[in-house]
Design an enzyme around this catalytic site. Structure first.
Site, PDB file in Angstrom:
ATOM      1  N   LYS A   1      47.520  30.346  31.661  1.00  0.00           N
ATOM      2  CA  LYS A   1      48.450  30.370  32.796  1.00  0.00           C
ATOM      3  C   LYS A   1      48.111  31.539  33.702  1.00  0.00           C
ATOM      4  O   LYS A   1      47.848  32.641  33.215  1.00  0.00           O
ATOM      5  CB  LYS A   1      49.872  30.554  32.233  1.00  0.00           C
TER       6      LYS A   1
ATOM      7  N   LYS B   1      50.447  40.058  29.590  1.00  0.00           N
ATOM      8  CA  LYS B   1      51.802  39.869  30.136  1.00  0.00           C
ATOM      9  C   LYS B   1      52.545  38.782  29.353  1.00  0.00           C
ATOM     10  O   LYS B   1      53.688  38.962  28.952  1.00  0.00           O
ATOM     11  CB  LYS B   1      51.629  39.434  31.608  1.00  0.00           C
TER      12      LYS B   1
ATOM     13  N   LYS C   1      43.482  33.200  35.756  1.00  0.00           N
ATOM     14  CA  LYS C   1      43.725  33.532  37.169  1.00  0.00           C
ATOM     15  C   LYS C   1      42.691  32.839  38.020  1.00  0.00           C
ATOM     16  O   LYS C   1      41.547  32.648  37.593  1.00  0.00           O
ATOM     17  CB  LYS C   1      43.623  35.044  37.392  1.00  0.00           C
TER      18      LYS C   1
ATOM     19  N   HIS D   1      44.148  31.893  23.013  1.00  0.00           N
ATOM     20  CA  HIS D   1      44.808  32.036  21.703  1.00  0.00           C
ATOM     21  C   HIS D   1      46.109  31.244  21.680  1.00  0.00           C
ATOM     22  O   HIS D   1      46.607  30.883  20.620  1.00  0.00           O
ATOM     23  CB  HIS D   1      45.055  33.505  21.366  1.00  0.00           C
TER      24      HIS D   1
ATOM     25  N   SER E   1      58.040  30.426  35.302  1.00  0.00           N
ATOM     26  CA  SER E   1      57.031  29.354  35.317  1.00  0.00           C
ATOM     27  C   SER E   1      57.049  28.609  33.990  1.00  0.00           C
ATOM     28  O   SER E   1      56.885  27.382  33.947  1.00  0.00           O
ATOM     29  CB  SER E   1      55.631  29.927  35.537  1.00  0.00           C
TER      30      SER E   1
ATOM     31  N   ASP F   1      56.727  37.224  25.376  1.00  0.00           N
ATOM     32  CA  ASP F   1      56.834  36.089  24.451  1.00  0.00           C
ATOM     33  C   ASP F   1      56.810  34.739  25.159  1.00  0.00           C
ATOM     34  O   ASP F   1      57.607  33.850  24.849  1.00  0.00           O
ATOM     35  CB  ASP F   1      58.113  36.205  23.598  1.00  0.00           C
TER      36      ASP F   1
HETATM   37  P1  NAD Z   1      52.610  37.812  49.164  1.00  0.00           P
HETATM   38  O1  NAD Z   1      51.378  37.324  49.815  1.00  0.00           O
HETATM   39  O2  NAD Z   1      53.843  36.980  49.227  1.00  0.00           O
HETATM   40  O3  NAD Z   1      53.033  39.255  49.719  1.00  0.00           O
HETATM   41  C1  NAD Z   1      52.177  40.352  49.843  1.00  0.00           C
HETATM   42  C2  NAD Z   1      52.695  41.167  51.023  1.00  0.00           C
HETATM   43  O4  NAD Z   1      51.984  42.420  51.068  1.00  0.00           O
HETATM   44  C3  NAD Z   1      52.478  40.480  52.363  1.00  0.00           C
HETATM   45  O5  NAD Z   1      53.676  40.491  53.093  1.00  0.00           O
HETATM   46  C4  NAD Z   1      51.390  41.321  53.022  1.00  0.00           C
HETATM   47  O6  NAD Z   1      51.475  41.349  54.443  1.00  0.00           O
HETATM   48  C5  NAD Z   1      51.673  42.691  52.429  1.00  0.00           C
HETATM   49  N1  NAD Z   1      50.521  43.596  52.477  1.00  0.00           N
HETATM   50  C6  NAD Z   1      49.212  43.286  52.390  1.00  0.00           C
HETATM   51  N2  NAD Z   1      48.465  44.407  52.463  1.00  0.00           N
HETATM   52  C7  NAD Z   1      49.343  45.426  52.604  1.00  0.00           C
HETATM   53  C8  NAD Z   1      49.192  46.836  52.738  1.00  0.00           C
HETATM   54  N3  NAD Z   1      47.991  47.422  52.725  1.00  0.00           N
HETATM   55  N4  NAD Z   1      50.308  47.605  52.852  1.00  0.00           N
HETATM   56  C9  NAD Z   1      51.531  47.037  52.870  1.00  0.00           C
HETATM   57  N5  NAD Z   1      51.734  45.706  52.754  1.00  0.00           N
HETATM   58  C10 NAD Z   1      50.655  44.918  52.619  1.00  0.00           C
HETATM   59  O7  NAD Z   1      52.180  38.105  47.643  1.00  0.00           O
HETATM   60  P2  NAD Z   1      53.130  38.220  46.391  1.00  0.00           P
HETATM   61  O8  NAD Z   1      53.189  36.910  45.719  1.00  0.00           O
HETATM   62  O9  NAD Z   1      54.366  38.941  46.777  1.00  0.00           O
HETATM   63  O10 NAD Z   1      52.235  39.162  45.444  1.00  0.00           O
HETATM   64  C11 NAD Z   1      52.202  40.562  45.619  1.00  0.00           C
HETATM   65  C12 NAD Z   1      51.640  41.210  44.375  1.00  0.00           C
HETATM   66  O11 NAD Z   1      52.443  40.841  43.251  1.00  0.00           O
HETATM   67  C13 NAD Z   1      50.210  40.814  44.024  1.00  0.00           C
HETATM   68  O12 NAD Z   1      49.593  41.908  43.405  1.00  0.00           O
HETATM   69  C14 NAD Z   1      50.411  39.715  43.000  1.00  0.00           C
HETATM   70  O13 NAD Z   1      49.291  39.580  42.143  1.00  0.00           O
HETATM   71  C15 NAD Z   1      51.610  40.248  42.263  1.00  0.00           C
HETATM   72  N6  NAD Z   1      52.365  39.220  41.533  1.00  0.00           N
HETATM   73  C16 NAD Z   1      52.903  38.153  42.171  1.00  0.00           C
HETATM   74  C17 NAD Z   1      53.641  37.227  41.452  1.00  0.00           C
HETATM   75  C18 NAD Z   1      54.347  36.067  42.115  1.00  0.00           C
HETATM   76  O14 NAD Z   1      55.116  35.362  41.419  1.00  0.00           O
HETATM   77  N7  NAD Z   1      54.173  35.836  43.399  1.00  0.00           N
HETATM   78  C19 NAD Z   1      53.791  37.374  40.069  1.00  0.00           C
HETATM   79  C20 NAD Z   1      53.231  38.495  39.449  1.00  0.00           C
HETATM   80  C21 NAD Z   1      52.521  39.407  40.196  1.00  0.00           C
END
Ligand code: NAD
Length: 485
Positions: free
Chosen positions: A86, A110, A122, A81, A378, A115
């Site tokens: 992204k 999100k 994904k 839309h 981003s 906005d």
């Molecule tokens: P990342 O890989 O940098 O970090 C994830 C961390 O969680 C790692 O250190 C890993 O060892 C740890 N982990 C894995 N399994 C685990 C468990 N069972 N218990 C405890 N720790 C555990 O990933 P990230 O980029 O920090 O993303 C984390 C979450 O945030 C995801 O759900 C992702 O979709 C969401 N997210 C990330 C972003 C971003 O900008 N990186 C943006 C929005 C949402």
């Protein structure tokens, strides 16, 4: 043993029956709950809900030992839309089509809530990063990018990936380089992906943006005295007892910013285990300990918990799941002691667990609002790449000179003399990092106000209110644009 099923049962019955539902179905359930309270055309609601495109990819890579392995990946574009779509790319053994579709849908909602003028997407590759060398990861990333280019699933105006679980600036630089190498779109090529290193078209502040946004969101929530009183908490962050699960990009930065604002980090969980200390854990010291020892366990003046998930049930005010989805489920939801669950990860609370937390009066700050900081910055990076100019480059010095004149005039008019430090603070022209942080703060504060206004109006929880905000905005886009042809 749990198994996945399609939707169709009464809410609350799934997990009790020993079944889990996919992330896609969980997100659809959230959507349906909010959509039921709106008055939009059912056809428009169906179009908003559906996932428009899913590209399933299988390709070979050569391992370092010369053997060949088939790699499986996906890219889902949930909604066009607004364009481009992204969403991040994750490397994880748990990736499947339903997960990628669910995460893409979360991105659509999100972006609308904060906005950001993008649709949701994904991507994912089903690998465990630790099983591959850097050279192998580079080959996987570049081949995956080439596959996306072949099918027109990537491009500055088409679909723009970003980092997620298991990926970071390094992978984003490989994607940008591959795109530049094999497409003719050289002028705008860097805008084909965000989350790049600053030297490769990235933007200052992107790396910590999601964690910083999580901090802003929690700060706004705990500032409302009336809402905190209902939870039995005092307003403000200082002294709030916080537990964070996952010390990766999002969890580490969220924990750091919360600690800097005066919160006490009483528990931390990582893959290998969890630790707790009522007196507080210094986040950087824990990270340094983990780097040196390969584990957070055994940290001085902290206790090792019997299991990593025990941290989720620690006595605290705010629980920040920042690792992965489905960690708060029907089984442990009744034992969550926190009064606020701040969803820094995507989908950490299952739909059944959400109902249980709601019935227990726990405030849940939903992922579709709380972790939007990454996509907000981003968006700033994408704008920077398209404009080919660093934020602040044109106006920083101009503002600095104007402020210096103003402060000088004020000193002369009032006969006061400010210290050099005070003058420096007052006349500082904003650089890229300042502008990024300011734009992020403005966005998160506005979005929280919009969501809480809807929650108060409808008497709904914050997740339903956030989803209602998204649905209203997307439905308005369809109404304004009309439907092609
Ligand atoms: P990342 O890989 O940098 O970090 C994830 C961390 O969680 C790692 O250190 C890993 O060892 C740890 N982990 C894995 N399994 C685990 C468990 N069972 N218990 C405890 N720790 C555990 O990933 P990230 O980029 O920090 O993303 C984390 C979450 O945030 C995801 O759900 C992702 O979709 C969401 N997210 C990330 C972003 C971003 O900008 N990186 C943006 C929005 C949402």
């Amino acid at each position: 043993m749990t198994r996945r099923v399609a939707m169709g049962r009464a809410p609350g019955a799934w997990e009790a029956a020993g079944m889990t539902i996919s992330l896609w179905d969980q997100v659809c359930r959230q959507f349906d709950r909010a959509a039921a309270g709106t008055r939009h055309d059912p056809g428009i609601l169906a179009q908003i809900r559906v996932c428009n495109h899913v590209h399933r990819i299988a390709f070979p890579i050569k391992r370092d030992d010369g053997s060949v392995e088939v790699i499986h990946g996906w890219r889902a574009e949930h909604s066009q839309h607004k364009l481009p779509t992204k969403g991040g790319i994750r490397y994880s053994m748990l990736v499947d089509e339903d997960e990628v579709m669910g995460l893409a849908a979360l991105m659509t909602y999100k972006c609308a809530i904060v906005d950001v003028p993008f649709g949701g997407a994904k991507g994912g590759i089903r690998i465990s990063v630790k099983d591959y060398s850097t050279a192998e990861l580079e080959r996987i990333t570049r081949r995956y990018t080439a596959e996306l280019i072949n099918k027109n699933f990537i491009g500055p105006g088409i679909d723009v990936p970003a980092p997620d679980f298991g990926t970071g600036p390094r992978e984003m630089a490989w994607i940008a380089d591959t795109y530049q190498a094999i497409t003719s779109n050289k002028l705008e090529a860097l805008a084909c992906v965000t989350g790049k290193p600053v030297g490769q078209g990235g933007i200052r502040g992107r790396h910590e943006a999601t964690g910083r946004g999580v901090y802003f969101g929690i700060r706004e929530a705990v500032a409302v005295a009336e809402d905190m009183a209902k939870l039995g908490l005092a307003p403000g962050l200082p002294g709030k007892r916080v537990v964070v699960q996952g010390l990766g990009n999002v969890g580490y930065h969220a924990a750091k910013f919360l600690q800097s604002a005066g919160a006490v980090i009483v528990g931390l969980a990582e893959f290998e285990g969890a630790i707790a200390s009522a007196a507080g854990l210094d986040v950087d010291a824990v990270v340094a300990h983990r780097q040196a020892r390969g584990s957070i366990l055994g940290f001085a003046n902290a206790i090792d918990l019997p299991h990593r998930d025990a941290a989720l049930e620690l006595d605290c005010d705010i629980l920040v799941p920042a690792a992965l989805e489905n960690v708060i489920v029907a089984d442990n939801a009744p034992r969550i002691a926190a009064r606020i669950v701040a969803e820094a990860a995507n989908g950490p609370v299952t739909a059944d667990a959400d109902e249980i937390l709601r019935s227990r009066g726990v405030m849940v700050l939903p992922d579709i609002f709380l972790n939007a900081g990454g996509v907000v910055v981003s968006y700033f990076e994408w704008l920077k790449n398209l404009s080919h100019v660093r934020l602040g480059r044109m106006d920083k010095r101009f503002e600095q000179h104007a402020l210096t004149q103003l402060v000088g005039a004020l000193q002369r008019a009032t006969g006061t003399r400010l210290s050099p430090d005070e003058i420096q603070v007052l006349t500082h022209g904003p650089d890229e990092q300042d502008l990024v942080n300011s734009g992020l703060e403005e966005t998160m504060v506005n979005a929280y106000q919009e969501v809480t206004t809807i929650a108060r109006r409808d008497g709904s929880d914050l997740r339903t209110a956030a989803m209602t905000s998204a649905i209203d905005k997307i439905a308005r886009t369809y109404q304004d644009l009309g439907i092609f042809p």
